[in-house]
Design a protein around this motif. Sequence first.
Motif, short mmCIF file in Angstrom:
data_model
loop_
_atom_site.label_atom_id
_atom_site.label_comp_id
_atom_site.label_asym_id
_atom_site.label_seq_id
_atom_site.Cartn_x
_atom_site.Cartn_y
_atom_site.Cartn_z
N VAL A 33 -13.53 -53.23 -59.76
CA VAL A 33 -14.53 -53.96 -60.54
C VAL A 33 -14.11 -55.42 -60.72
CG1 VAL A 33 -15.60 -54.19 -62.82
CG2 VAL A 33 -15.40 -51.94 -61.76
N VAL A 34 -12.86 -55.62 -61.06
CA VAL A 34 -12.34 -56.99 -61.26
C VAL A 34 -12.41 -57.77 -59.96
CG1 VAL A 34 -10.31 -58.36 -61.81
CG2 VAL A 34 -10.83 -56.34 -63.17
N CYS A 35 -12.04 -57.12 -58.87
CA CYS A 35 -12.04 -57.78 -57.57
C CYS A 35 -13.46 -58.21 -57.18
CB CYS A 35 -11.47 -56.84 -56.51
SG CYS A 35 -11.38 -57.56 -54.86
N ILE A 36 -14.43 -57.34 -57.41
CA ILE A 36 -15.82 -57.61 -57.03
C ILE A 36 -16.44 -58.70 -57.91
CG2 ILE A 36 -18.15 -56.64 -56.95
CD1 ILE A 36 -16.81 -53.95 -56.17
N THR A 37 -16.17 -58.63 -59.21
CA THR A 37 -16.82 -59.55 -60.15
C THR A 37 -16.07 -60.86 -60.37
OG1 THR A 37 -15.72 -58.48 -62.04
CG2 THR A 37 -17.90 -57.65 -61.39
N PRO A 41 -6.56 -63.17 -58.16
CA PRO A 41 -5.83 -61.91 -58.28
C PRO A 41 -6.49 -60.96 -59.28
CG PRO A 41 -4.74 -63.58 -59.57
CD PRO A 41 -5.86 -64.28 -58.84
N VAL A 42 -6.19 -59.68 -59.16
CA VAL A 42 -6.78 -58.68 -60.04
C VAL A 42 -6.10 -58.68 -61.40
CG1 VAL A 42 -7.06 -56.19 -60.39
CG2 VAL A 42 -7.53 -57.19 -58.15
N LEU A 43 -4.82 -59.03 -61.41
CA LEU A 43 -4.04 -59.01 -62.64
C LEU A 43 -3.80 -60.42 -63.20
CD1 LEU A 43 -1.29 -56.36 -61.79
CD2 LEU A 43 -3.39 -56.00 -63.11
N PHE A 44 -3.74 -60.49 -64.52
CA PHE A 44 -3.35 -61.71 -65.23
C PHE A 44 -1.95 -61.46 -65.77
CE2 PHE A 44 -2.77 -63.27 -69.60
CZ PHE A 44 -2.84 -64.64 -69.40
N SER A 45 -1.06 -62.43 -65.65
CA SER A 45 0.29 -62.25 -66.19
C SER A 45 0.67 -63.44 -67.05
CB SER A 45 1.31 -62.07 -65.06
OG SER A 45 1.46 -63.27 -64.33
N GLN A 46 1.52 -63.17 -68.02
CA GLN A 46 1.94 -64.22 -68.95
C GLN A 46 3.27 -63.83 -69.59
OE1 GLN A 46 -0.30 -64.76 -72.72
NE2 GLN A 46 -0.66 -66.86 -72.02
N GLU A 47 4.11 -64.81 -69.86
CA GLU A 47 5.38 -64.54 -70.54
C GLU A 47 5.12 -64.30 -72.03
OE1 GLU A 47 8.07 -67.77 -69.70
OE2 GLU A 47 8.91 -66.67 -67.98
#
Length: 211
Positions: A33-37, A41-47
């Motif tokens: 769903v994330v990829c289509i919309t 990247p599909v993931l969000f990353s943060q420290e």
Amino acid sequence: MIYNRYVKRMLDIILSLAAIICLSPVFLIVAAVVCITMGFPVLFSQERMGKDEKVFRLYKFRSMTNAKDKNGKLLPEQKRLTKAGKLLRSLSVDELPELFSILAGDMSFVGPRPLPVYYKPYFLPKERVRHKVRGGLIPSDDLSGKVMTTWEEQFAYDVYYANHVSFLLDVKIILRTLMILVDRVRTDYGKCERMHLSEYRKNMDIKGRIL
């Protein structure tokens, strides 16, 4: 004390591993769903800051696009938040990748929400007590029963939790969270936005309320 030192961690390992295995189809569906919309990247990353203010990298499913203005600067969050992203946030499905952080020992199922590293200068000394326990996928301020708390309310519940960790308290928070999830969907929580702590503290400084 025994629960906090040994049992809680053991439960985190067993339950996070079981959840990752059982929810693997959900991971694939949400990723699609994330990829289509929103694309890659599909993931969000943060420290983020964990126990004893140790820095670790937290991963979530993306809920916003990378849309930028004509100057190449990212648009405000509300303009980048998609309909799918709002739903993922309301259901807290965007948080599922944090199960891997729990398995790795950076987080726990229940605890103060781990906040971005750049918030560190804005904590009051009394609030840093929250970092003596692992941060949680399920936030301790859900004890309030509110869909969204103020910063003061959140930190008050975080500090209380850090000083009173117990199995019964964890169960109570989880039950409150289940009730809150219903309200989140009903109130369209995904579109709600709270002022960042850094901005909030600066505003308070200007008003002379915090020295």
